[in-house]
Design a protein around this motif. Structure first.
Motif, PDB file in Angstrom:
ATOM      1  N   LEU A  56       0.819  -1.143   0.306  1.00  0.00           N
ATOM      2  CA  LEU A  56      -0.372  -0.007  -0.124  1.00  0.00           C
ATOM      3  C   LEU A  56       1.459   1.591   0.055  1.00  0.00           C
ATOM      4  O   LEU A  56       0.372   2.842   0.062  1.00  0.00           O
ATOM      5  N   SER A  80      -1.865  -4.146  -7.605  1.00  0.00           N
ATOM      6  CA  SER A  80      -2.748  -4.429  -7.502  1.00  0.00           C
ATOM      7  C   SER A  80      -3.680  -6.490  -7.606  1.00  0.00           C
ATOM      8  O   SER A  80      -4.199  -6.476  -7.143  1.00  0.00           O
ATOM      9  N   ARG A  83      -1.792  -7.844  -4.026  1.00  0.00           N
ATOM     10  CA  ARG A  83      -2.810  -7.227  -3.212  1.00  0.00           C
ATOM     11  C   ARG A  83      -3.877  -7.964  -3.308  1.00  0.00           C
ATOM     12  O   ARG A  83      -4.687  -8.441  -2.709  1.00  0.00           O
ATOM     13  N   ASN A  84      -4.687  -8.525  -4.725  1.00  0.00           N
ATOM     14  CA  ASN A  84      -6.022  -8.337  -4.291  1.00  0.00           C
ATOM     15  C   ASN A  84      -5.797 -10.061  -4.662  1.00  0.00           C
ATOM     16  O   ASN A  84      -6.681 -11.008  -3.888  1.00  0.00           O
ATOM     17  N   PHE A  95     -13.444  -1.942   8.081  1.00  0.00           N
ATOM     18  CA  PHE A  95     -13.720  -1.594   6.512  1.00  0.00           C
ATOM     19  C   PHE A  95     -14.292  -2.066   5.606  1.00  0.00           C
ATOM     20  O   PHE A  95     -14.688  -2.858   5.225  1.00  0.00           O
ATOM     21  N   ILE A  97     -18.303  -2.493   3.404  1.00  0.00           N
ATOM     22  CA  ILE A  97     -18.896  -1.267   3.181  1.00  0.00           C
ATOM     23  C   ILE A  97     -20.450  -1.682   3.691  1.00  0.00           C
ATOM     24  O   ILE A  97     -21.031  -3.286   3.480  1.00  0.00           O
TER      25      ILE A  97
ATOM     26  N   ARG B 315     -17.876   8.512  -0.602  1.00  0.00           N
ATOM     27  CA  ARG B 315     -17.631   6.554  -0.270  1.00  0.00           C
ATOM     28  C   ARG B 315     -16.124   7.270  -0.224  1.00  0.00           C
ATOM     29  O   ARG B 315     -15.653   5.658  -0.574  1.00  0.00           O
ATOM     30  N   LYS B 317     -13.989   6.015   1.654  1.00  0.00           N
ATOM     31  CA  LYS B 317     -13.486   5.234   2.983  1.00  0.00           C
ATOM     32  C   LYS B 317     -13.777   3.942   1.649  1.00  0.00           C
ATOM     33  O   LYS B 317     -12.602   2.792   1.597  1.00  0.00           O
ATOM     34  N   GLU B 318     -15.147   3.611   1.201  1.00  0.00           N
ATOM     35  CA  GLU B 318     -15.298   2.563   0.229  1.00  0.00           C
ATOM     36  C   GLU B 318     -14.359   1.945  -0.924  1.00  0.00           C
ATOM     37  O   GLU B 318     -13.369   1.559  -1.250  1.00  0.00           O
ATOM     38  N   LEU B 321     -11.367   0.965   0.157  1.00  0.00           N
ATOM     39  CA  LEU B 321     -10.403   0.054   1.008  1.00  0.00           C
ATOM     40  C   LEU B 321     -11.332  -1.023  -0.622  1.00  0.00           C
ATOM     41  O   LEU B 321      -9.728  -2.017  -0.678  1.00  0.00           O
ATOM     42  N   LYS B 322     -11.623  -0.337  -1.910  1.00  0.00           N
ATOM     43  CA  LYS B 322     -11.712  -1.387  -2.924  1.00  0.00           C
ATOM     44  C   LYS B 322     -10.061  -1.341  -3.494  1.00  0.00           C
ATOM     45  O   LYS B 322     -10.065  -2.220  -4.233  1.00  0.00           O
ATOM     46  N   LEU B 323      -9.780  -0.116  -3.580  1.00  0.00           N
ATOM     47  CA  LEU B 323      -8.267   0.336  -4.174  1.00  0.00           C
ATOM     48  C   LEU B 323      -7.507  -0.833  -3.832  1.00  0.00           C
ATOM     49  O   LEU B 323      -6.644  -1.493  -3.546  1.00  0.00           O
ATOM     50  N   ALA B 324      -7.342  -1.031  -2.377  1.00  0.00           N
ATOM     51  CA  ALA B 324      -6.682  -1.575  -1.623  1.00  0.00           C
ATOM     52  C   ALA B 324      -7.115  -3.316  -0.976  1.00  0.00           C
ATOM     53  O   ALA B 324      -5.811  -3.633  -1.448  1.00  0.00           O
ATOM     54  N   LEU B 325      -7.972  -3.407  -1.702  1.00  0.00           N
ATOM     55  CA  LEU B 325      -8.310  -4.867  -1.937  1.00  0.00           C
ATOM     56  C   LEU B 325      -7.472  -5.035  -3.561  1.00  0.00           C
ATOM     57  O   LEU B 325      -8.171  -6.474  -3.828  1.00  0.00           O
ATOM     58  N   GLY B 326      -7.634  -4.644  -4.010  1.00  0.00           N
ATOM     59  CA  GLY B 326      -6.809  -5.116  -5.416  1.00  0.00           C
ATOM     60  C   GLY B 326      -7.473  -4.682  -6.524  1.00  0.00           C
ATOM     61  O   GLY B 326      -7.514  -5.119  -7.944  1.00  0.00           O
ATOM     62  N   PRO B 404      -5.508   4.892  -1.016  1.00  0.00           N
ATOM     63  CA  PRO B 404      -5.765   3.029   0.225  1.00  0.00           C
ATOM     64  C   PRO B 404      -5.540   3.791   1.532  1.00  0.00           C
ATOM     65  O   PRO B 404      -6.249   3.615   2.353  1.00  0.00           O
ATOM     66  N   LEU B 405      -4.350   4.065   1.143  1.00  0.00           N
ATOM     67  CA  LEU B 405      -3.277   4.162   2.531  1.00  0.00           C
ATOM     68  C   LEU B 405      -3.858   5.468   3.412  1.00  0.00           C
ATOM     69  O   LEU B 405      -3.922   4.959   5.028  1.00  0.00           O
ATOM     70  N   VAL B 407      -6.909   7.207   3.621  1.00  0.00           N
ATOM     71  CA  VAL B 407      -7.884   6.499   3.125  1.00  0.00           C
ATOM     72  C   VAL B 407      -8.234   5.596   5.004  1.00  0.00           C
ATOM     73  O   VAL B 407      -8.976   5.912   5.820  1.00  0.00           O
ATOM     74  N   LEU B 408      -6.891   4.496   4.877  1.00  0.00           N
ATOM     75  CA  LEU B 408      -7.506   3.461   6.095  1.00  0.00           C
ATOM     76  C   LEU B 408      -7.141   3.547   6.943  1.00  0.00           C
ATOM     77  O   LEU B 408      -7.088   3.502   8.236  1.00  0.00           O
ATOM     78  N   LYS B 409      -5.702   4.753   6.976  1.00  0.00           N
ATOM     79  CA  LYS B 409      -5.315   5.431   8.323  1.00  0.00           C
ATOM     80  C   LYS B 409      -6.544   6.220   8.552  1.00  0.00           C
ATOM     81  O   LYS B 409      -6.419   5.996  10.177  1.00  0.00           O
TER      82      LYS B 409
END
Lengths: 226, 410
Positions: A56, A80, A83-84, A95, A97, B315, B317-318, B321-326, B404-405, B407-409
């Motif tokens: 990240l 990405s 990470r995925n 976190f 949704i 949104r 955060k959302e 998060l999605k970016l963090a999850l790839g 994403p970082l 937001v997550l922070k």
């Protein structure tokens, strides 16, 4: 092969004219099946290290190999993808949704395969494994903190990643629920998953097999706990 | 490959629809903003189309083979101008010397006259005196009875043609033919009823006219018998109208003894002139309404952009998060764009419905003739989508660049 290997990893943040060195040359090796706790006080650099390990954030200098690939040379797309597919994240604040159900939240990392029978089955199985089989269609607001974190764990596991990265996963939970969550982590680890867990709490760290203590951006202790 | 694309699209639709339903109030505001914008655009387009259709209809009624001559110069608004300059001699000269003319019908009118039948009274805007073939000369079919004829004119008969509204008012349940109406105290027998013409504007309702022989009108209302207010002429070959009109102008200048430097004391109107005038009116309409619609759309667009920004902010955060999850950035971009596209599509359809409803109302009130068509539909929808995509692009870009970082922070 090592899953993670870092050499002399440094991270410097600039605040105006002032440079703050948060990580001062971290050498770390993570092998498959490890359960490592990164412990340290606030400002010790543990969260920054986790962010870099989770792709990240990027280091200011030093090298980071993820399954043999030099991370700083990877494209954004590939990062990405890693990470995925190969990393699972569990955050302190869950976190989730808010407008999706528990099941839908778990399915979020599966992207376009969300509707495949395989993904659906896996999500349901994971939620059942985490004792949430009767909460599949509940929204996060209808779940307790522990339940929300279990949904987040299921989400982290859905793509069968190599490594689970957890940042203070029990920070928002009472001690009993926190313990439940940590037991889950232990079970996951017993099944062969690699876990890196960041915490400031020595009790939490006690659940890991290996403890690394960070102080002022440096590793000051690294030992096996079990 | 196709399967993957279908999967991607269905996933995007799922995400879009979920978040639109999740933020109901925002969705509602955006929908309404778009709907109002689109309804105004659709009304603008359909009123322009309506005006165009009306113009064509008016020109068709007028006839491509006809000329209308009015006494006086209607373009100059000189005070004290003589309006009764067309005479019996002019009519004779036209009939005898003007090539191509096969029908020449003179007219004069008196205005705001009481018409009565039994105990019913009506103020009629125009009572017209004319000769044989009045209805024919105006390409105006009769729904019942006959046109005025030579005999009516020569013998100053007490007969009348009446407009459709007069017929409906005085004789709702019976046949008007043969009935006697009183124009002030003059009894007139109805011999024909003009069919209804859908036309508003000009001097009052043209379906509320009454026409009697010119001789009857001048005699009974003590009018000058040598001058007419207007002439209606019809010619053999419409393709020669320009030459007919030139000949007519020369002839009338000659019979009126006008010197070269003197302006015409009459006005010749052809279908072309009417069209030109209507086009000018339409041009003004297009400019005014078009400008209004443009401004509305732009303002609406900025409001939308603002709402889209707000949406991204809400949104963060959302998305982080999605970016963090790839999630690939393209997917986030596509999701935001798709959401605005869906909003604009639904808003557009809602707006069309609203515009159509308002249009029906305006049509009913006879304010503007509106013409709804596939063109209105597609143009409005295309503008809705263009506004949606155009104004959501920047907010979508912002979404993609969320860290994403951070937001997550937070």
């Amino acid at each position: 092969m090592n899953l993670i290997e870092t050499q002399n990893l440094r991270k410097v943040f600039k605040q105006g004219e002032v440079e703050i060195e948060v990580l001062k040359g971290i050498d770390l090796t993570v092998k498959k099946g490890d359960f490592i706790s990164l412990q340290g006080t606030s400002g010790s650099g543990k969260s920054t290290l986790l962010s870099i390990l989770g792709l990240l954030d990027s280091p200011t200098s030093g090298s980071y190999f993820f399954k043999g690939e030099e991370v700083t040379k990877l494209s954004e797309e590939r990062i990405s993808q890693i990470r995925n597919q190969q990393l699972g994240f569990v955050f302190q604040h869950f976190f989730l949704i808010p407008y999706l159900t528990a099941l839908e939240n778990v399915l979020i990392p599966t992207l376009y395969n969300k509707n495949s029978k395989q993904s659906q089955k896996k999500a349901r199985d994971l939620l059942a494994l985490l004792n949430l089989q009767d909460r599949l269609h509940f929204k996060p607001a209808q779940l307790s903190g522990g339940q929300q974190q279990r949904v987040a764990i299921a989400r982290a596991l859905i793509n069968e990643p190599e490594i689970i990265l957890a940042d203070e996963p029990t920070g928002q939970l009472d001690s009993r629920t926190g313990e439940e969550i940590l037991n889950i982590f232990q079970k996951i680890n017993d099944q062969g998953k690699t876990i890196i867990l960041v915490t400031h709490d020595p009790k939490v760290a006690g659940f890991a097999r290996q403890s690394i203590i960070l102080e002022d951006g440096q590793i000051v202790s690294q030992k096996l706990t079990k | 490959m196709l399967n993957l694309w279908l999967k991607k699209i269905s996933f995007l639709f799922w995400l879009g629809q979920k978040s639109l339903l999740a933020y109901k109030l925002r969705t509602f505001f955006v929908l309404m903003a778009i709907a109002f914008g689109i309804s105004s655009i659709s009304i603008v387009i359909s009123s322009i189309d309506g005006a165009q259709k009306k113009a064509v209809q008016i020109v068709n009624w007028f006839g491509p083979d006809a000329v209308f001559v009015l006494g006086g110069d209607i373009y100059s608004r000189a005070l004290g101008q003589r309006r009764y300059t067309l005479s019996l001699q002019d009519l004779k000269a036209i009939k005898e010397h003007l090539p191509g003319v096969y029908l020449a019908v003179p007219m004069r009118a008196i205005h705001n006259i009481q018409v009565r039948y039994k105990d019913k009274n009506m103020q009629v805007n125009s009572v017209i005196g004319s000769t044989a073939h009045y209805a024919d000369s105006w390409n105006w079919p009769l729904s019942e009875g006959r046109d005025l004829n030579e005999d009516d004119y020569k013998r100053a008969k007490r007969v009348a043609l009446i407009g459709a509204n007069l017929a409906r008012f005085f004789f709702p349940d019976s046949n008007p033919l043969g009935k006697t109406l009183f124009v002030q105290n003059l009894p007139l027998q109805v011999v024909g009823v003009l069919s209804e013409r859908d036309f508003s504007g000009g001097s009052g309702d043209i379906n509320k006219r009454l026409i009697m022989p010119l001789t009857t009108l001048t005699k009974r209302f003590n009018l000058n018998r040598t001058y007419y207010r207007a002439l209606r002429l019809k010619f053999l070959f419409p393709e020669n109208m320009q030459f007919y009109a030139q000949n007519l102008e020369s002839l009338l200048r000659y019979t009126h003894k006008l010197r070269p430097e003197e302006p015409n004391d009459f006005t010749i109107l052809t279908a072309q002139d009417i069209l030109k005038f209507l086009s000018m009116l339409k041009g003004g309409l297009v400019l005014f309404l078009g400008l209004t619609a443009c401004i509305t759309s732009i303002i609406g667009g900025f409001v939308l952009a603002n709402l889209f920004y707000l949406n991204i902010e809400e949104r963060k955060k959302e998305i982080g998060l999605k970016l963090a999850l790839g999630y690939p950035k393209e997917l986030i971009l596509a999701q935001v764009l798709l959401e605005s596209l869906l909003l604009c599509l639904w808003g557009g359809l809602l707006g069309l419905g609203l515009g159509y409803g308002l249009g029906l109302l305006l049509n009913k009130l006879n304010l503007i003739p509106l013409q709804f068509s596939l063109k209105t539909f597609s143009l409005s929808l295309v503008s809705a989508l263009a506004i949606g995509i155009g104004f959501s692009f920047k907010p979508a870009k912002t979404a993609v660049n969320i860290s994403p970082l951070e937001v997550l922070k937070s």
